[in-house]
Design a protein around this motif. Structure first.
Motif, short mmCIF file in Angstrom:
data_model
loop_
_atom_site.label_atom_id
_atom_site.label_comp_id
_atom_site.label_asym_id
_atom_site.label_seq_id
_atom_site.Cartn_x
_atom_site.Cartn_y
_atom_site.Cartn_z
N TRP A 16 0.84 -1.21 0.00
CA TRP A 16 0.00 0.00 0.00
C TRP A 16 0.88 1.26 0.00
O TRP A 16 0.67 2.19 -0.78
N LEU A 17 1.83 1.30 0.91
CA LEU A 17 2.67 2.48 1.06
C LEU A 17 3.54 2.70 -0.17
O LEU A 17 3.76 3.84 -0.59
N TYR A 18 4.02 1.62 -0.79
CA TYR A 18 4.93 1.74 -1.93
C TYR A 18 4.18 2.06 -3.23
O TYR A 18 4.52 3.02 -3.94
N TYR A 19 3.15 1.27 -3.53
CA TYR A 19 2.48 1.40 -4.82
C TYR A 19 1.40 2.48 -4.85
O TYR A 19 1.16 3.09 -5.90
N VAL A 20 0.72 2.70 -3.74
CA VAL A 20 -0.38 3.67 -3.72
C VAL A 20 0.07 5.01 -3.15
O VAL A 20 -0.19 6.06 -3.73
N ALA A 21 0.75 4.97 -1.99
CA ALA A 21 1.15 6.22 -1.36
C ALA A 21 2.44 6.79 -1.94
O ALA A 21 2.79 7.93 -1.65
N GLY A 22 3.17 5.98 -2.74
CA GLY A 22 4.35 6.48 -3.40
C GLY A 22 5.57 6.64 -2.50
O GLY A 22 6.46 7.44 -2.79
N LYS A 23 5.62 5.89 -1.40
CA LYS A 23 6.74 5.99 -0.47
C LYS A 23 7.93 5.16 -0.95
O LYS A 23 7.76 4.14 -1.60
N THR A 24 9.15 5.60 -0.59
CA THR A 24 10.34 4.81 -0.89
C THR A 24 10.48 3.71 0.14
O THR A 24 9.83 3.74 1.19
N ILE A 28 9.25 3.68 4.06
CA ILE A 28 8.43 2.61 4.61
C ILE A 28 9.09 2.00 5.84
O ILE A 28 8.44 1.73 6.85
N ALA A 29 10.40 1.82 5.77
CA ALA A 29 11.13 1.28 6.92
C ALA A 29 10.95 2.17 8.14
O ALA A 29 10.72 1.69 9.26
N LYS A 85 -1.60 3.66 9.70
CA LYS A 85 -0.71 3.66 10.86
C LYS A 85 0.66 4.18 10.45
O LYS A 85 1.35 3.60 9.62
N GLY A 86 1.07 5.32 11.02
CA GLY A 86 2.37 5.91 10.73
C GLY A 86 2.44 6.70 9.44
O GLY A 86 3.48 7.27 9.12
N ALA A 87 1.36 6.78 8.68
CA ALA A 87 1.37 7.47 7.39
C ALA A 87 1.05 8.95 7.56
O ALA A 87 0.31 9.35 8.46
#
Length: 317
Positions: A16-24, A28-29, A85-87
């Motif tokens: 979710w964080l990588y593909y949708v929210a665009g996070k590296t 994410i770590a 959570k954490g986003a």
């Protein structure tokens, strides 16, 4: 939950964080409190196990449970909860747009013609941006809210036309300002034949897609110059915490007695109605507004985020 399911949940959250929210992977770590190497392995596992296929198809167990709890508590027919959570807020809004597009697509992808009543706002605009294009639609898009300010300007977030362009359908707009200056003027606008046609069409909607606005300085109605700073403060003093299609409600979901509720030309969605009203709203700043809409029983569906859902379950009686 067994160890394998926990691992899949975490892999889905990373996806979710990588593909949708665009996070590296480094982002994410940091968000999830894991090493970058673990984030990388989980991302690879998500792809290898088929959890990612354009959409993230493995639902997160905690989010599913929160959705079910909200549905049971407020007798909602549809609840979707995106992981938050954490986003940060931008990530939450990106994920909300993706999930919102999936829900909206349940209606826009039907072969049977649908009448879709739609509000306004940045959230709905982002959802429509995420909605797949369609070139063979028999549906109808109907605006539920007047999008003209008192100075004659129009909001950037009027979305009925945007939806119509995305799914190639006919659309109707309310030919009136959001707020008029006096009751007699409202009567003139609302008795017009064109207004009555749109109102009748809206009331036949198979689904109503709306946002839920907070009420405070800097809120959308304030920044779009529909209401002044002084009027925002007056509304807060009257107990307004949320607005739905320009109508203001208090923390218990009751209509606020104010000139604005008497002078808006928007379609009114009453509490405890049979209308299929689905709201899209997320983020800590929206909590009080979402809470009010739920307590007032205006909704049949809600798409929100994990932390907001958790707070709603824990704090509401």
């Amino acid at each position: 939950m067994n160890k394998e399911n926990k691992k899949q949940d975490l892999a889905a959250r990373v996806a979710w964080l990588y593909y949708v929210a665009g996070k590296t992977q480094l982002d994410i770590a940091s968000i999830l409190g894991i090493s970058r190497q673990i984030a990388q392995r989980l991302l690879s596992a998500a792809k290898e196990q088929g959890l990612v296929n354009v959409q993230i198809i493995h639902p997160i167990s905690e989010c599913l449970e929160l959705a079910q709890n909200l549905a049971d508590k407020y007798k909602l027919d549809l609840v979707r909860v995106v992981p938050s959570k954490g986003a940060d807020l931008q990530s939450i809004n990106d994920m909300l747009a993706q999930e919102g597009a999936d829900v909206m697509g349940m209606f826009t992808h039907q072969s049977k013609p649908q009448i879709i009543g739609i509000g306004s706002g940045k959230t709905l605009r982002n959802i429509i941006d995420a909605l797949p294009l369609s070139e063979d639609s028999q549906h109808v898009s109907v605006s539920l809210i007047g999008a003209i300010a008192r100075d004659g300007s129009a909001t950037r977030y009027d979305v009925a036309l945007k939806l119509a362009e995305k799914i190639a359908c006919k659309y109707f707009i309310i030919p009136a300002p959001l707020y008029v200056d006096q009751a007699q003027e409202k009567q003139s606008w609302c008795q017009h034949r064109a207004y009555q046609i749109v109102k009748d069409k809206a009331q036949q909607s198979d689904a109503f897609f709306i946002g839920i606005g907070e009420v405070g300085l800097g809120c959308p109605l304030n920044t779009e110059q529909f209401i002044t700073d002084e009027q925002v403060n007056q509304l807060n003093e009257l107990g307004a915490v949320a607005e739905i299609l320009g109508y203001f409600i208090d923390q218990n979901g009751k209509p606020v007695v104010s000139e604005f509720n008497d002078l808006t030309t928007s379609i009114r969605l009453p509490a405890n109605s049979d209308y299929n009203v689905i709201a899209f709203a997320a983020g800590e700043h929206k909590y009080s507004a979402i809470r009010a809409a739920l307590k007032g029983q205006y909704l049949k569906g809600l798409v929100t985020d994990e932390m907001t859902a958790l707070k709603l379950i824990k704090e509401l009686d």
